[in-house]
Design a protein around this motif. Structure first.
Motif, short mmCIF file in Angstrom:
data_model
loop_
_atom_site.label_atom_id
_atom_site.label_comp_id
_atom_site.label_asym_id
_atom_site.label_seq_id
_atom_site.Cartn_x
_atom_site.Cartn_y
_atom_site.Cartn_z
N GLY A 1 0.80 -1.20 0.00
CA GLY A 1 0.00 0.00 0.00
C GLY A 1 0.84 1.25 0.00
N ARG A 2 1.98 1.15 0.63
CA ARG A 2 2.86 2.32 0.64
C ARG A 2 3.22 2.72 -0.79
NH1 ARG A 2 3.59 4.75 5.76
NH2 ARG A 2 3.97 3.15 7.29
N LEU A 3 3.42 1.71 -1.60
CA LEU A 3 3.81 2.02 -2.96
C LEU A 3 2.69 2.77 -3.67
CD1 LEU A 3 5.76 1.86 -5.23
CD2 LEU A 3 4.82 -0.34 -5.85
N ASP A 4 1.48 2.25 -3.51
CA ASP A 4 0.37 2.93 -4.17
C ASP A 4 0.22 4.33 -3.62
OD1 ASP A 4 -0.18 0.98 -5.86
OD2 ASP A 4 -1.87 0.13 -4.79
N ALA B 1 2.56 6.09 -2.32
CA ALA B 1 3.68 6.87 -2.85
C ALA B 1 3.42 7.24 -4.30
CB ALA B 1 4.96 6.05 -2.75
N VAL C 1 3.15 -3.69 -9.21
CA VAL C 1 3.44 -3.56 -7.78
C VAL C 1 2.38 -2.68 -7.13
CG1 VAL C 1 5.87 -4.08 -7.66
CG2 VAL C 1 5.12 -1.88 -8.52
N ILE D 1 -1.81 -2.95 -5.21
CA ILE D 1 -2.80 -3.87 -4.67
C ILE D 1 -3.96 -4.05 -5.63
CG2 ILE D 1 -4.44 -4.21 -2.79
CD1 ILE D 1 -2.48 -2.58 -1.05
N THR E 1 -6.83 0.15 1.08
CA THR E 1 -5.62 0.77 1.63
C THR E 1 -5.42 2.20 1.15
OG1 THR E 1 -4.50 -1.35 1.87
CG2 THR E 1 -3.10 0.58 1.70
N ILE E 2 -5.55 2.42 -0.13
CA ILE E 2 -5.26 3.77 -0.65
C ILE E 2 -6.28 4.80 -0.15
CG2 ILE E 2 -4.93 5.17 -2.72
CD1 ILE E 2 -2.74 3.09 -2.10
N TRP F 1 -5.78 5.46 3.57
CA TRP F 1 -4.41 5.74 4.04
C TRP F 1 -4.47 6.96 4.97
CZ3 TRP F 1 -0.83 2.39 3.93
CH2 TRP F 1 0.51 2.74 4.13
N LEU G 1 1.77 -2.96 7.36
CA LEU G 1 1.05 -2.08 6.45
C LEU G 1 0.71 -0.75 7.11
CD1 LEU G 1 -0.01 -1.92 3.61
CD2 LEU G 1 -2.15 -2.94 4.39
N PHE H 1 10.48 0.86 -1.07
CA PHE H 1 10.24 1.51 -2.38
C PHE H 1 9.49 2.82 -2.25
CE2 PHE H 1 7.21 -2.05 -1.75
CZ PHE H 1 6.10 -1.29 -1.41
N ASP H 2 9.28 3.25 -1.01
CA ASP H 2 8.47 4.44 -0.76
C ASP H 2 9.38 5.66 -0.61
OD1 ASP H 2 6.77 6.38 0.10
OD2 ASP H 2 5.74 5.13 1.57
N PRO H 3 9.35 6.60 -1.54
CA PRO H 3 10.22 7.78 -1.42
C PRO H 3 9.66 8.83 -0.47
CG PRO H 3 9.04 7.88 -3.48
CD PRO H 3 8.59 6.61 -2.80
N TYR I 1 7.84 13.32 -1.42
CA TYR I 1 6.59 13.87 -0.92
C TYR I 1 6.61 13.82 0.60
CZ TYR I 1 4.82 9.21 0.16
OH TYR I 1 4.65 7.96 0.70
#
Lengths: 503, 278
Positions: free
Chosen positions: A2-5, A7, B19, B21, B79-80, B83, B157, B226-228, B233
């Motif tokens: 979910g972090r990726l989405d 992000a 990559v 969900i 999830t999104i 969030w 998560l 993989f989260d920048p 941001y």
């Protein structure tokens, strides 16, 4: 995940990375930047004390698996670790757990491995070479872009269609059975009212399933469109040209996706071996003339070059730039010019012209040089094969047939070569270090950690210059090619041209 | 679920490794997984309704767990929109109003006992907290790159949604409305669920975005490799989905209306399971 989405969602709002990461999802594409139609990376350099030739086969889709092949010049390497990283900025300093390139059992100097390239854009593959001389590191810039999308084969389509129908019909019948018999004890027959109600529920379920499938189809189409857009984003931008004042050529870049200009700011491109743009103008269709010019940036992100004297005709344009992230782009265009009464060439600008060089009486491995002497392609007797990593070596002889002793660095390098397919679908600007842009290489080096006391390899420090120049490269596909090789002798840039047929 | 395998494999070849969900093949996989849970609940309901006290009690707890697994899966799919950065958007509450009441209320209603919603929501919370607190104890390193965060252990998560509160509120409502018809009950249960969730999750989001939540308990300092976050941001900045107050309240009104339909669906599903005999 979910972090990726999250992000991604956040980054889509950021012009620079959003499109890279639009992961991402990020159509059949003939060619790509980092040259045109030549996606694989060829690089020859030093990982500390070890000289290696690295080939990176970029995957067809991103994220996808890249194949990494490494040939060592000596038999003193024990192991090579490979990791993917971003070329610069965030993601360029923290390596994942390295993969080990496997040593060939037949050829101990050859190693091969595979790496997932998870993002579009300017990446690098970092090699850590371990051997009898200790460890050495090397970073190879890799422009990661998808080259195509895959169509669905008929057998798989038929299988999925059958399963879709099976599941949809099954769901309808399950819903009917649930209403008709779910609340009855085992063995009890349903009353007529239940049977009718079940039929109504089955009809409603069928409609709902149909609706869901339609929504799914629309969603799939939208996802495919997004991916195609990302692929289009990385197609070579169009070089739009305008002739001003009789000999001033103005070039503007126009991406094939509308968002390209948000991603690449022409005002922010960085110098690549001394120049912001390397402009190649090739006479078509015969490729009997070629100019290598260096336009200056003017207002509004455009570039302009004062053309030298040129005959009227049609010219193919390939203009190399490097964006501020180190991603190389080649602008592609065509321009019809009247006769140009331009200024005399100066500085690093150069030209070449000749009659048709392919003919029964012409040795394809020898090219006369305008200033006297000749250039000889030291090719093997083996046929040229597509996708084979090779070293293209050229010897320069003076007018007496002796090895030339007056070679100089040309824009910081022993030579420059342009590999151009006859159909102009392939264009690659290659250096003695390979197909990577020198600007990207400098960014990669800046973020590569070297052990204390370990000298960093510098392919530019190649003086005094030998009378030979070599270029690591591989033709991307079979066909007819012309190779332009440019060197500098006694303050004058000279160009040799060779034709090649690739199987 | 099996159908999704060749579909997903083709998807990776066509569009790269997805990559994320929510993609079509992943959704198909999730639907298959959810259908299995729905079937499991139905089978257990039939068995429970034909069983005597002790077996019935055990099956009830199993149903609570499977119902909580359904809720966990739905929350993962959401999830999104749910969030933390999106918790001050009406779309977050709309998404919850659509997805959660059917599974939560169906499971709870089928059990026919007091505090059933609370039990299911608490079990979901316990499952999520177990992941939240146990995963970071396991050493791990990223095996793919580029890597944006220095990672030394598995990354959970996120902290669970505060579904316990709406669960309690719905249970309280149901304890006083035993004689109500299903539509009337749904017309109140849905709004009670979504508005009580809004009442607690909105201020809790403020806390999650604060310095006080950046610890192992709430996990707001965890970021995937993989989260920048922090580079490209600000992960502690609320997103704005609705540009005007009227857009926000319009979406919230839709969420309330949808919650009534979702609750009615949950009650119908639960009622069917309560009467299940096969």
């Amino acid at each position: 995940m979910g972090r990726l989405d999250a992000a991604n969602a956040a980054m889509r709002k950021i012009p620079l990375r959003a499109r890279i990461m639009a992961l991402l999802m990020l159509a059949g594409v003939l060619s790509m930047n980092a040259h045109v139609g030549s996606p694989d990376v060829y690089y020859e350099g030093d990982a500390g004390p070890y000289h290696v030739y690295v080939t990176v086969r970029v995957p067809q889709v991103i994220p996808g698996v890249a194949e990494i092949q490494i040939r060592c010049s000596d038999n003193d390497v024990r192991a090579i670790q490979i990791v993917p990283m971003r070329l610069s900025g965030p993601g360029s300093n923290l390596p994942p757990v390295p993969d080990l390139a496997q040593q060939s059992k037949q050829d101990s100097q050859f190693f091969a491995g595979s790496l997932w390239l998870m993002e579009f854009g300017a990446l690098k593959v970092r090699l850590t070479v371990d051997g009898v001389k200790g460890k050495g590191e090397l970073s190879v810039p890799v422009p990661a872009v998808a080259q195509r999308t895959l169509g669905m084969g008929r057998p798989l389509g038929a299988l999925l269609a059958f399963l879709m129908v099976f599941l949809a019909v099954g769901l309808v019948f399950i819903a009917g059975a649930a209403v008709r018999e779910g609340n009855l004890t085992p063995g009890e027959a349903p009353a007529l009212g239940r049977v009718r109600r079940a039929r109504v529920v089955m009809a409603i379920t069928a409609l709902a399933v149909g609706g869901i499938l339609s929504l799914g189809r629309a969603w799939w189409g939208a996802e495919a469109g997004n991916y195609r857009r990302d692929v289009n984003m990385f197609k070579p931008p169009v070089a739009e040209t305008k002739l001003e004042h009789g000999n001033r050529l103005v070039i503007r870049a126009k991406g094939q996706d509308q968002a390209w200009s948000e991603y690449v700011k022409m005002e922010e491109v960085i110098p690549d071996h001394n120049h912001l743009m390397h402009l190649f103008m090739i006479g078509v269709p015969g490729m009997e003339r070629m100019w290598h010019l260096h336009p200056e940036r003017i207002e509004g992100g455009a570039f302009a070059a004062d053309l030298p004297p040129m005959p009227a005709g049609r010219y193919k344009i390939f203009a190399d730039i490097v964006d501020k992230d180190g991603f190389p782009w080649t602008l592609v265009g065509t321009v019809d010019l009247p006769k140009i009464n331009g200024k005399v060439l100066a500085g690093d600008d150069s030209e070449w012209s000749s009659a048709e060089i392919t003919g029964p009486d012409v040795d394809p491995h020898v090219s006369p040089l305008a200033g006297g002497g000749r250039m000889v392609w030291l090719s093997s007797s083996h046929p040229l094969l597509a996708n084979a990593a090779m070293n293209f070596t050229f010897a320069v002889e003076d007018k007496d047939g002796k090895p030339a002793n007056d070679l100089e660095l040309y824009m910081g390098m022993a030579g420059h070569a342009e590999f151009v397919s006859k159909d102009l679908s392939v264009f690659a600007h290659i250096h003695p270090s390979g197909s990577v842009s020198m600007a990207a290489l400098e960014l990669a080096r800046a973020t590569t950690e070297m052990p204390a006391g370990m000298p960093m390899a510098n392919p530019l420090a190649n003086v005094p210059l030998a009378p030979k120049v070599s270029f690591p490269y591989g033709f991307p596909r079979p066909g007819a090619y012309r190779i332009f090789v440019q060197i500098k002798r006694g303050g004058r840039v000279e160009t040799g041209a060779f034709d090649a047929i690739v199987d | 679920m099996l159908t999704s395998a060749p579909f997903d494999n083709w998807w990776h070849n066509a569009y790269g490794l997805d990559v994320k969900i929510v993609s079509p093949p992943h959704t198909l996989l999730s639907l298959g997984s959810f259908a299995i849970k729905v079937g499991t609940l139905a089978l257990m309901a039939g068995l429970m309704n034909r069983s005597v006290e002790e077996v019935r009690r055990r099956l009830m707890w199993l149903s609570v767990f499977v119902g909580a697994a359904c809720v966990s899966q739905l929350v993962t799919i959401l999830t999104i929109p749910t969030w933390p950065a999106n918790m001050h958007t009406a779309k977050c509450y709309l998404a919850v109003a659509i997805a959660i009441p059917p599974a939560l209320m169906a499971t709870a209603w089928s059990l026919g006992r007091r505090w059933a919603c609370t039990l299911v929501a608490t079990t979901y919370t316990a499952i999520a907290l177990a992941f939240q607190w146990v995963l970071p104890l396991i050493p791990a390193e990223p095996k793919l790159g580029p890597v944006y965060q220095h990672i030394t252990h598995l990354i959970p998560l996120r902290f669970p949604l505060l579904l316990i509160v709406p669960g309690v509120m719905v249970d309280l409502l149901w304890s006083k409305t035993e004689k109500w018809g299903k539509w009337k009950l749904a017309a109140v249960s849905g709004p009670v669920f979504v508005l009580s969730f809004l009442a607690v999750q909105w201020p809790f989001a403020n806390f999650l975005m604060s310095q006080g939540a950046r610890n192992w308990v709430f996990g707001m300092a965890y970021f995937a490799y993989f989260d920048p976050a922090g580079f490209l941001y600000d992960p502690y900045k609320f997103a704005v989905a609705e540009k005007t107050p009227s857009e926000f309240w319009g979406t919230m009104a839709v969420a309330v209306v949808i919650s009534i339909l979702a609750a009615r669906l949950g009650l119908a599903w639960g009622d069917w399971m309560r009467r299940m005999r096969r």
